[in-house]
Scaffold this active site. Structure first.
Site, PDB file in Angstrom:
ATOM      1  N   GLY A  10      -1.942   4.018   0.242  1.00 42.46           N
ATOM      2  CA  GLY A  10      -0.522   3.749   0.534  1.00 42.46           C
ATOM      3  C   GLY A  10      -0.331   2.258   0.733  1.00 42.46           C
ATOM      4  O   GLY A  10       0.533   1.815   1.488  1.00 42.46           O
ATOM      5  N   GLY A  13       3.122   0.154   0.439  1.00 42.04           N
ATOM      6  CA  GLY A  13       4.272   0.470   1.295  1.00 42.04           C
ATOM      7  C   GLY A  13       4.558  -0.614   2.317  1.00 42.04           C
ATOM      8  O   GLY A  13       3.974  -1.698   2.291  1.00 42.04           O
ATOM      9  N   GLN A  14       5.466  -0.274   3.253  1.00 47.08           N
ATOM     10  CA  GLN A  14       5.907  -1.270   4.236  1.00 47.08           C
ATOM     11  C   GLN A  14       4.735  -1.778   5.086  1.00 47.08           C
ATOM     12  O   GLN A  14       4.556  -2.972   5.260  1.00 47.08           O
ATOM     13  CB  GLN A  14       7.002  -0.683   5.150  1.00 47.08           C
ATOM     14  CG  GLN A  14       7.654  -1.759   6.007  1.00 47.08           C
ATOM     15  CD  GLN A  14       8.560  -1.200   7.100  1.00 47.08           C
ATOM     16  OE1 GLN A  14       8.627  -0.012   7.343  1.00 47.08           O
ATOM     17  NE2 GLN A  14       9.266  -2.096   7.767  1.00 47.08           N
ATOM     18  N   ASP A  36      -2.800   3.118  -4.230  1.00 42.96           N
ATOM     19  CA  ASP A  36      -1.460   3.691  -4.105  1.00 42.96           C
ATOM     20  C   ASP A  36      -1.208   4.514  -5.360  1.00 42.96           C
ATOM     21  O   ASP A  36      -1.993   4.466  -6.314  1.00 42.96           O
ATOM     22  CB  ASP A  36      -0.402   2.567  -3.946  1.00 42.96           C
ATOM     23  CG  ASP A  36       0.839   3.060  -3.204  1.00 42.96           C
ATOM     24  OD1 ASP A  36       1.550   3.935  -3.764  1.00 42.96           O
ATOM     25  OD2 ASP A  36       1.110   2.598  -2.081  1.00 42.96           O
ATOM     26  N   ASN A  51      -3.794   9.271  -6.383  1.00 44.04           N
ATOM     27  CA  ASN A  51      -2.944  10.265  -5.725  1.00 44.04           C
ATOM     28  C   ASN A  51      -3.783  10.896  -4.619  1.00 44.04           C
ATOM     29  O   ASN A  51      -4.763  11.588  -4.887  1.00 44.04           O
ATOM     30  CB  ASN A  51      -2.501  11.315  -6.756  1.00 44.04           C
ATOM     31  CG  ASN A  51      -1.676  12.418  -6.103  1.00 44.04           C
ATOM     32  OD1 ASN A  51      -1.390  12.376  -4.889  1.00 44.04           O
ATOM     33  ND2 ASN A  51      -1.287  13.403  -6.891  1.00 44.04           N
ATOM     34  N   TYR A 141       9.235  15.711   9.409  1.00 45.32           N
ATOM     35  CA  TYR A 141       8.358  14.535   9.548  1.00 45.32           C
ATOM     36  C   TYR A 141       7.658  14.565  10.909  1.00 45.32           C
ATOM     37  O   TYR A 141       6.434  14.415  10.999  1.00 45.32           O
ATOM     38  CB  TYR A 141       9.222  13.282   9.410  1.00 45.32           C
ATOM     39  CG  TYR A 141       8.525  11.967   9.663  1.00 45.32           C
ATOM     40  CD1 TYR A 141       7.538  11.479   8.801  1.00 45.32           C
ATOM     41  CD2 TYR A 141       8.873  11.169  10.765  1.00 45.32           C
ATOM     42  CE1 TYR A 141       6.932  10.245   9.034  1.00 45.32           C
ATOM     43  CE2 TYR A 141       8.267   9.949  10.996  1.00 45.32           C
ATOM     44  CZ  TYR A 141       7.302   9.491  10.131  1.00 45.32           C
ATOM     45  OH  TYR A 141       6.695   8.268  10.359  1.00 45.32           O
ATOM     46  N   LYS A 145       3.713  15.010  11.817  1.00 45.39           N
ATOM     47  CA  LYS A 145       2.965  14.014  12.598  1.00 45.39           C
ATOM     48  C   LYS A 145       2.272  14.671  13.791  1.00 45.39           C
ATOM     49  O   LYS A 145       1.129  14.360  14.103  1.00 45.39           O
ATOM     50  CB  LYS A 145       3.909  12.897  13.072  1.00 45.39           C
ATOM     51  CG  LYS A 145       4.363  11.960  11.971  1.00 45.39           C
ATOM     52  CD  LYS A 145       3.191  11.197  11.380  1.00 45.39           C
ATOM     53  CE  LYS A 145       3.590  10.272  10.243  1.00 45.39           C
ATOM     54  NZ  LYS A 145       2.451   9.695   9.533  1.00 45.39           N
TER      55      LYS A 145
HETATM   56  P1  NAD Z   1       6.057   3.606   3.032  1.00 47.30           P
HETATM   57  O1  NAD Z   1       6.874   4.736   2.557  1.00 47.30           O
HETATM   58  O2  NAD Z   1       6.638   2.239   3.031  1.00 47.30           O
HETATM   59  O3  NAD Z   1       4.687   3.547   2.216  1.00 47.30           O
HETATM   60  C1  NAD Z   1       3.966   4.701   1.878  1.00 47.30           C
HETATM   61  C2  NAD Z   1       3.151   4.376   0.648  1.00 47.30           C
HETATM   62  O4  NAD Z   1       2.438   5.558   0.291  1.00 47.30           O
HETATM   63  C3  NAD Z   1       4.019   3.990  -0.561  1.00 47.30           C
HETATM   64  O5  NAD Z   1       3.576   2.782  -1.135  1.00 47.30           O
HETATM   65  C4  NAD Z   1       3.830   5.156  -1.520  1.00 47.30           C
HETATM   66  O6  NAD Z   1       3.866   4.794  -2.883  1.00 47.30           O
HETATM   67  C5  NAD Z   1       2.451   5.671  -1.123  1.00 47.30           C
HETATM   68  N1  NAD Z   1       2.261   7.060  -1.537  1.00 47.30           N
HETATM   69  C6  NAD Z   1       3.176   8.059  -1.547  1.00 47.30           C
HETATM   70  N2  NAD Z   1       2.646   9.179  -2.046  1.00 47.30           N
HETATM   71  C7  NAD Z   1       1.359   8.887  -2.361  1.00 47.30           C
HETATM   72  C8  NAD Z   1       0.306   9.637  -2.909  1.00 47.30           C
HETATM   73  N3  NAD Z   1       0.460  10.937  -3.268  1.00 47.30           N
HETATM   74  N4  NAD Z   1      -0.884   9.036  -3.106  1.00 47.30           N
HETATM   75  C9  NAD Z   1      -1.066   7.739  -2.772  1.00 47.30           C
HETATM   76  N5  NAD Z   1      -0.089   6.969  -2.244  1.00 47.30           N
HETATM   77  C10 NAD Z   1       1.112   7.540  -2.037  1.00 47.30           C
HETATM   78  O7  NAD Z   1       5.542   3.987   4.497  1.00 47.30           O
HETATM   79  P2  NAD Z   1       5.173   2.994   5.677  1.00 47.30           P
HETATM   80  O8  NAD Z   1       6.424   2.656   6.391  1.00 47.30           O
HETATM   81  O9  NAD Z   1       4.287   1.923   5.186  1.00 47.30           O
HETATM   82  O10 NAD Z   1       4.384   4.003   6.622  1.00 47.30           O
HETATM   83  C11 NAD Z   1       2.983   4.141   6.549  1.00 47.30           C
HETATM   84  C12 NAD Z   1       2.558   5.148   7.600  1.00 47.30           C
HETATM   85  O11 NAD Z   1       2.983   4.702   8.893  1.00 47.30           O
HETATM   86  C13 NAD Z   1       3.167   6.552   7.419  1.00 47.30           C
HETATM   87  O12 NAD Z   1       2.242   7.507   7.831  1.00 47.30           O
HETATM   88  C14 NAD Z   1       4.334   6.542   8.375  1.00 47.30           C
HETATM   89  O13 NAD Z   1       4.657   7.831   8.812  1.00 47.30           O
HETATM   90  C15 NAD Z   1       3.774   5.696   9.508  1.00 47.30           C
HETATM   91  N6  NAD Z   1       4.827   5.102  10.309  1.00 47.30           N
HETATM   92  C16 NAD Z   1       5.653   4.160   9.788  1.00 47.30           C
HETATM   93  C17 NAD Z   1       6.674   3.614  10.559  1.00 47.30           C
HETATM   94  C18 NAD Z   1       7.615   2.582  10.017  1.00 47.30           C
HETATM   95  O14 NAD Z   1       8.593   2.226  10.701  1.00 47.30           O
HETATM   96  N7  NAD Z   1       7.357   2.037   8.828  1.00 47.30           N
HETATM   97  C19 NAD Z   1       6.843   4.051  11.878  1.00 47.30           C
HETATM   98  C20 NAD Z   1       6.007   5.054  12.376  1.00 47.30           C
HETATM   99  C21 NAD Z   1       4.977   5.552  11.589  1.00 47.30           C
HETATM  100  C1  AKB Z   2      11.117   6.611  10.595  1.00 48.64           C
HETATM  101  O1  AKB Z   2      12.218   6.173  10.974  1.00 48.64           O
HETATM  102  O2  AKB Z   2      10.957   7.687  10.003  1.00 48.64           O
HETATM  103  C2  AKB Z   2       9.886   5.784  10.922  1.00 48.64           C
HETATM  104  C3  AKB Z   2       9.243   6.253  12.169  1.00 48.64           C
HETATM  105  C4  AKB Z   2       9.770   5.833  13.470  1.00 48.64           C
HETATM  106  O3  AKB Z   2       8.303   7.014  12.105  1.00 48.64           O
HETATM  107  N1  AKB Z   2      10.265   4.411  10.993  1.00 48.64           N
END
Ligand code: NAD
Ligand code: AKB
Length: 334
Positions: A10, A13-14, A36, A51, A141, A145
């Site tokens: 992943g 992603g962010q 990714d 994947n 979601y 989690k």
């Molecule tokens: P994101 O959606 O920005 O990135 C997720 C990445 O996973 C993407 O690049 C996507 O292409 C990749 N992905 C999706 N399906 C896939 C697959 N089948 N195989 C391989 N890669 C795949 O998410 P994020 O914000 O970077 O979050 C990362 C983790 O942190 C997640 O578990 C999310 O729940 C957790 N999280 C994020 C936040 C937040 O505010 N960003 C807050 C709490 C928890």
């Molecule tokens: C969302 O809003 O889904 C995420 C999180 C808090 O897990 N940023």
């Protein structure tokens, strides 16, 4: 001891974008593989299209690259998850279970998997929600989690797998955009401010939520992974906190540096999700077990975001105004 070889799943992603870069600085580029679902966009010999739901492909990659640590970031976040419950459950649970299983089979030393404040529901305390307060999530979601946290603990107890996890709040970043969460407004608002547009927020002005700036989030993941195992008392996921604010607080902090910035409020379906989450959390255990301490609060985060997105605005603060054509003009040149 085997040489450290880290796999970030992943990575586009962010979080993945910034975490992969930080890990490469810390451990050396050759020690960190990015993966990714997308084909490689640029010439990066350490990037793989993967994947995470394809367990054979995952197993092959981990074995061939002699991976010792995995950061699993692939997931569907809260807002998008409510639109497609099946896809969210399949990716969030299926991806985690694949990684845990293959990690045990291949003798991977450590796994990092982020949880979220979304594990809490309306029955939990709104303020300073603690590690062991009631977790009855009301989104798919949040359910994925919470179930994932239990599976991390299960693999630790049953197989001795060293899985570590954090309940992240909403994350704010400048180099990567968020991917479908309820807290995304806190990033979108900066991009609207930078282009001179006013921002229409999909949450009400007083919806207070826990938030964190990405440099703190990245540091939290790396320091938790480097902490001595015998100090860690939580094998589900640690609460961590940095700041809590509502959209009106963030808009005001931006307006102090971008005079004239406007915001309006038109709540949509994401309001119902935010209403079930705590406004702030208590992270005493993370602070005592692995010395967690955030560096950024609201003002320092806003200053740094504006500085990175549009350097002229932040330095010196308050010396730029938006003109009628939405261009920034220095006050002393106007
Ligand atoms: P994101 O959606 O920005 O990135 C997720 C990445 O996973 C993407 O690049 C996507 O292409 C990749 N992905 C999706 N399906 C896939 C697959 N089948 N195989 C391989 N890669 C795949 O998410 P994020 O914000 O970077 O979050 C990362 C983790 O942190 C997640 O578990 C999310 O729940 C957790 N999280 C994020 C936040 C937040 O505010 N960003 C807050 C709490 C928890
Ligand atoms: C969302 O809003 O889904 C995420 C999180 C808090 O897990 N940023």
């Amino acid at each position: 001891m085997k040489p450290v070889k880290i796999l970030v799943i992943g990575a586009c992603g962010q979080i993945g974008t910034e975490l992969t870069a930080a890990l490469r600085i810390r451990y050396g580029a050759a020690s960190v593989i990015a993966a990714d679902r997308f084909p490689a966009l640029r010439d990066d010999a350490s990037y793989y299209q993967l994947n995470v739901l394809d367990r054979d492909m995952l197993n092959h990659l981990i074995c061939a690259e002699k991976v010792t640590q995995i950061y699993l970031l692939a997931a569907i976040l809260s807002a998008v998850g409510e639109q497609d419950m099946k896809a969210a459950w399949e990716l969030n649970m299926g991806g985690l279970l694949n990684v845990l299983r293959v990690a045990v089979l291949q003798g991977v030393e450590k796994v990092f998997w982020p949880s979220s404040i979304a594990v809490f529901g309306p029955g939990a305390p709104k303020h300073r929600c603690a590690q062991h307060d009631l977790t009855e999530p009301q989104t798919v979601y949040g359910i994925s989690k919470r179930a994932g946290e239990h599976f991390c603990n299960y693999y630790f107890e049953q197989y001795g797998l060293d899985v570590r996890s954090i309940r992240y709040p909403g994350l704010i970043s400048h180099s990567s955009k968020p991917g479908g969460g309820t807290t995304d407004y806190a990033v979108e608002i900066f991009h609207q401010a930078m282009t001179g547009n006013s921002y229409t927020c999909y949450l009400t002005e007083d919806t207070c939520l826990p938030m964190m700036y990405m440099p703190d989030a990245v540091r939290a993941a790396i320091t938790l992974m480097e902490a001595p195992a015998n100090r860690l008392r939580v094998r589900t996921a640690y609460n961590i906190s940095a700041m809590s604010f509502a959209p009106c607080d963030l808009a005001e902090a931006i307006r102090r540096r971008v005079p004239g910035f406007g915001i309006s409020y038109v709540p949509d379906r994401r309001q119902a999700i935010a209403d079930t989450w705590p406004a702030s959390t208590c992270d005493d255990l993370a602070r005592s077990d692995w010395d967690w301490q955030p560096e950024f609060g609201l003002e320092t985060m806003v200053e740094d975001m504006l500085d990175k997105l549009f350097p002229q605005v932040a330095e010196p603060a308050k010396s730029y105004v938006l003109d009628d054509n939405y261009f920034f003009t220095r006050v002393d040149e106007a």
